[in-house]
Structures are given as C-alpha cells and as structure tokens.
Design a protein around this motif. Structure first.
Motif, PDB file in Angstrom:
ATOM      1  N   GLU A 108      52.127  36.031  34.637  1.00  0.00           N
ATOM      2  CA  GLU A 108      50.493  35.639  34.886  1.00  0.00           C
ATOM      3  C   GLU A 108      49.899  36.588  35.971  1.00  0.00           C
ATOM      4  O   GLU A 108      50.588  36.865  37.036  1.00  0.00           O
ATOM      5  N   ARG A 109      48.721  37.083  35.876  1.00  0.00           N
ATOM      6  CA  ARG A 109      48.021  37.867  36.773  1.00  0.00           C
ATOM      7  C   ARG A 109      46.823  37.154  36.933  1.00  0.00           C
ATOM      8  O   ARG A 109      45.817  36.868  36.138  1.00  0.00           O
ATOM      9  N   ALA A 110      46.672  36.824  38.246  1.00  0.00           N
ATOM     10  CA  ALA A 110      45.098  35.942  38.572  1.00  0.00           C
ATOM     11  C   ALA A 110      44.454  36.578  39.819  1.00  0.00           C
ATOM     12  O   ALA A 110      45.145  37.076  40.745  1.00  0.00           O
ATOM     13  N   ARG A 170      52.595  36.181  39.168  1.00  0.00           N
ATOM     14  CA  ARG A 170      53.679  35.066  38.979  1.00  0.00           C
ATOM     15  C   ARG A 170      54.722  35.950  38.175  1.00  0.00           C
ATOM     16  O   ARG A 170      54.299  36.625  37.144  1.00  0.00           O
ATOM     17  N   GLN A 176      56.140  34.271  43.182  1.00  0.00           N
ATOM     18  CA  GLN A 176      54.592  34.500  43.057  1.00  0.00           C
ATOM     19  C   GLN A 176      54.393  35.395  44.324  1.00  0.00           C
ATOM     20  O   GLN A 176      54.707  35.151  45.573  1.00  0.00           O
ATOM     21  N   ALA A 213      50.307  41.195  32.710  1.00  0.00           N
ATOM     22  CA  ALA A 213      51.342  40.046  31.929  1.00  0.00           C
ATOM     23  C   ALA A 213      52.309  41.030  30.986  1.00  0.00           C
ATOM     24  O   ALA A 213      51.532  41.715  30.251  1.00  0.00           O
TER      25      ALA A 213
END
Length: 398
Positions: free
Chosen positions: A159-161, A171, A217, A244
């Motif tokens: 995951e990329r936020a 993540r 993370q 991702a």
C-alpha cells in the motif's frame, strides 16, 4: 585506553590536526573514491558527499573521539560509538572496510600536514584510529548477531498512502513470506534502490508502524535540493517509482533512539517536520502498552497541511491517559495549534522527564536548551539526526 606516550603526542598535535580536519577529510574521500569508486556508487550517500555534510561529520567524530580519550582516559564514549555503529550496521559495513578507510585517511593526513607527521605522530594517531575502529567493529558485530545478520531482504509494497504534498507512507510485507522480526519504536531501516545510472544507493527511514506488526511501514519525505545540496536521489526515486507491487530491499532495523524507562517515567516527545516519524512509532508503543505517566507531545511544522502523520500523531496521543499535545505552525495554524515556532515557555514539564527529540538541528538545540532551563537533566535528553550527525561534528570541532 590510549598509551601515555601516544596521549602526550595526540594532546600536542590535536590543535594542528583539528585545524586541518576539513582539508584532511576532503582529501581522504577524494582519494578513497578515486581508488574505490564502488564505495561512492553503492555505499556512501552521494547527496551528503556533494553537500559536504559527511566530511563534517567524519571530522567531528574523529575530533570528539580523540578529545574524549584525552579528557576521560578511563572510559569509552559509548553513546557516540553506538550511534555510529547502528548507522554502519544498517549499511552493512564490514570489518575489512576499516582497513580501506585507514589507508586513505592516513595518506590524506600525511598529504596535508607533510613533514609534521613524524613517525611518532603517525603512530599516536594510528593508535587513536584503531581504538575507535576496533570498538566500532565489536559493537557492529554484536548488532549483526542480535539482528540475526539477515543482510538485505526483499519487501513488497502492499500500500502507498499520500500524507502531504511531499510525504508518502509505504506499507510492506516480506516477499519470502517469512516472519517479520520485531523492532524498537524509534528505530529505522535502510532502503537500497537501483538508480538509472546503475548505482545502488542506500538511505535510512524511520519505521512508523507499531512495533509487533506483521508488516513494515516507512514514511518518506521527498528531499528537494537547494543551493547547498542536490535533490534526494532515493526519496525522489521512491516517490516516482514505488507503487503497490514494487519490491524494495530493506535492512534489519537499527538505531539507538529508543524508548527507555519505566511506565511511571514522564516523557516528552518533541519533533519538527519529518522528524515526526520515529515519534509516531514511540507514541504507538506507549498507547499499546498503556503508559501511565504524563507524556508531553510537542511538534512544529510549516502548517497543518504540511504536518505528516498528523492524524496518527493525535490519535495515539489521545489514547494516553496523561497525554498532552502542543503543536506549533509557522503559518495557517487556525484552531489546529499555535502560530509560530516551538516554544516550551508555557509548557509544563514534570520533574524526572526523559525527552526524545527529532527534527532539524536548530530546533533540537533550542528545545534542549529550554528543557535544561526547566530542570531536565542533560543525560535524559536524547536526539536523532537524520543524515550525518552534524551536532556531534560541531561539538567535536568546537
């Protein structure tokens, strides 16, 4: 630690060596990279080399170590050595590389100081170097053993936020599906990426997730250069290419800025800018363990919109029964905090507080001075510098 004869020689020559350390370290790096270009390509941070900050840090550490040997001959500067060793371990530094450094460092000393480097002077400073190098090798050996010496491991971005305009959180899970070793809140991992020119550059990023998670993370700020330093090669690469499904190489966790003390110890966690990253992990651990004593949370940033991990910052602090939050923003604070720079004048700091600082050097110097004025013992104030430790460098060359 240092023989009497060498101590007398080092004491007599330290002013001259110290006055030329900048020139010596510049010549040292130039000579070593000319002979071993792979070290600059795949180990040393090219951005720090271009900016000159690594040279300052090396000069400072040599001066600080030599001065400590003279002023405190019966004990070793373990705090300084531990910080350097953790960084070296995260890079995968090996004992044989100390011999390479020795060869080119002493060639640089002789080249700069010329005839002043008599056999007696060379022998004395050789003793200083190997006392420091052998101490680091021993500490790094222990760190590798504690980490299980896993070397580089592949991790997939799951995951990329986007946190702010220039900060992204990734993540990650291990590609091999194996177990994820724990870490201590405040530690970091090294990330190694291959750049377009084939260089495999390494950077350290704090772990921002809660310890004990089955994932890793990291939160990465895109480093934009200015007149004194280039753009961050690895941060720009990650912002541009990591999505991702991407695979990154990570080291085991290292770093000595970790929470210490009993559950009834008052804490102050102060950060500025991207220095929030290890602090958020510390808050996550404190919230999870139910820390009972007061925890004072301090942060400074450009604006609420620029405050990375702000929601986590507030959420974890809000779970602490004795937590208090103090945010300062240079602009647009609104109801989110106070306008201006961090100022602890009106902040209550309980007796017996242990403090953890992370952020730009001027910020940490200011906060440290204010904490000491409020009665916090200097030994209870701990800090983390992202990049070469120029605080140590400046103290070592003072």
């Amino acid at each position: 630690m240092l023989s009497e004869q060498s101590a007398a020689t080092v004491r007599a020559t330290l002013p001259a060596v110290g006055a030329h350390l900048g020139e010596i370290t510049e010549r040292f790096y130039a000579g070593m990279f000319a002979a071993r270009p792979e070290l600059l390509r795949d180990l040393f941070n090219r951005g720090n080399q271009a900016a000159g900050t690594q040279r300052q840090a090396l000069a400072g550490s040599i001066a600080a170590f030599a001065t400590h040997l003279l002023d405190h001959p019966d004990r070793r500067p373990d705090v300084m050595l531990s910080r350097i060793a953790h960084k070296h371990a995260s890079l995968g530094v090996t004992p044989d590389q100390y011999a390479i450094v020795h060869e080119h460092l002493f060639a640089a000393i002789a080249g700069v100081l010329g005839e002043a480097v008599t056999p007696e002077v060379a022998a004395a400073w050789d003793e200083v170097y190997w006392l420091m190098a052998n101490a680091l090798v021993a500490i790094e050996k222990r760190l590798y053993e504690e980490a299980g010496d896993p070397g580089w491991r592949q991790w997939e971005v799951v995951e990329r936020a986007t946190e702010t305009d220039d900060v992204v959180t990734f993540r990650l899970r291990p590609v091999d599906g194996g177990p994820v070793p724990g870490f201590r809140a405040g530690q970091y991992v090294s990330v190694r990426v291959e750049l377009p020119d084939g260089a495999r550059q390494i950077r350290q990023y704090s772990l921002t997730g809660a310890p004990g998670s089955a994932e890793r993370q990291i939160t990465v700020k895109r480093v934009n250069g200015d007149g004194s330093a280039p753009d961050g090669e690895v941060s720009h690469h990650l912002h541009t290419h990591a999505r991702a499904g991407s695979v990154l190489e990570l080291s085991a966790p290292y770093g000595d800025l970790v929470l210490d003390g009993a559950a009834d110890t008052p804490l102050l966690l102060a950060s500025a800018g991207i220095g929030v990253t290890p602090i958020v992990a510390m808050l996550a651990q404190l919230a999870e363990t139910g820390h009972r004593a007061p925890v004072t949370v301090v942060h400074g940033d450009r604006s609420p919109a620029a405050h990375a991990l702000r929601a986590d910052h507030l959420a974890y602090a809000g779970k602490l029964p004795e937590g208090s939050v103090h945010f300062w923003y240079e602009a647009d604070a609104g109801e989110s905090g106070r306008t201006g720079l961090v100022d602890l004048a009106g902040v209550d700091v309980p007796a017996g507080t242990r403090a953890y600082l992370c952020g730009p050097l001027p910020f940490m110097r200011t906060v440290r001075a204010q904490l000491i004025e409020k009665g916090v013992a200097p030994a209870d104030i701990h800090y983390e510098v992202f990049g070469p430790d120029l605080w140590l460098a400046q103290e070592g060359q003072a």
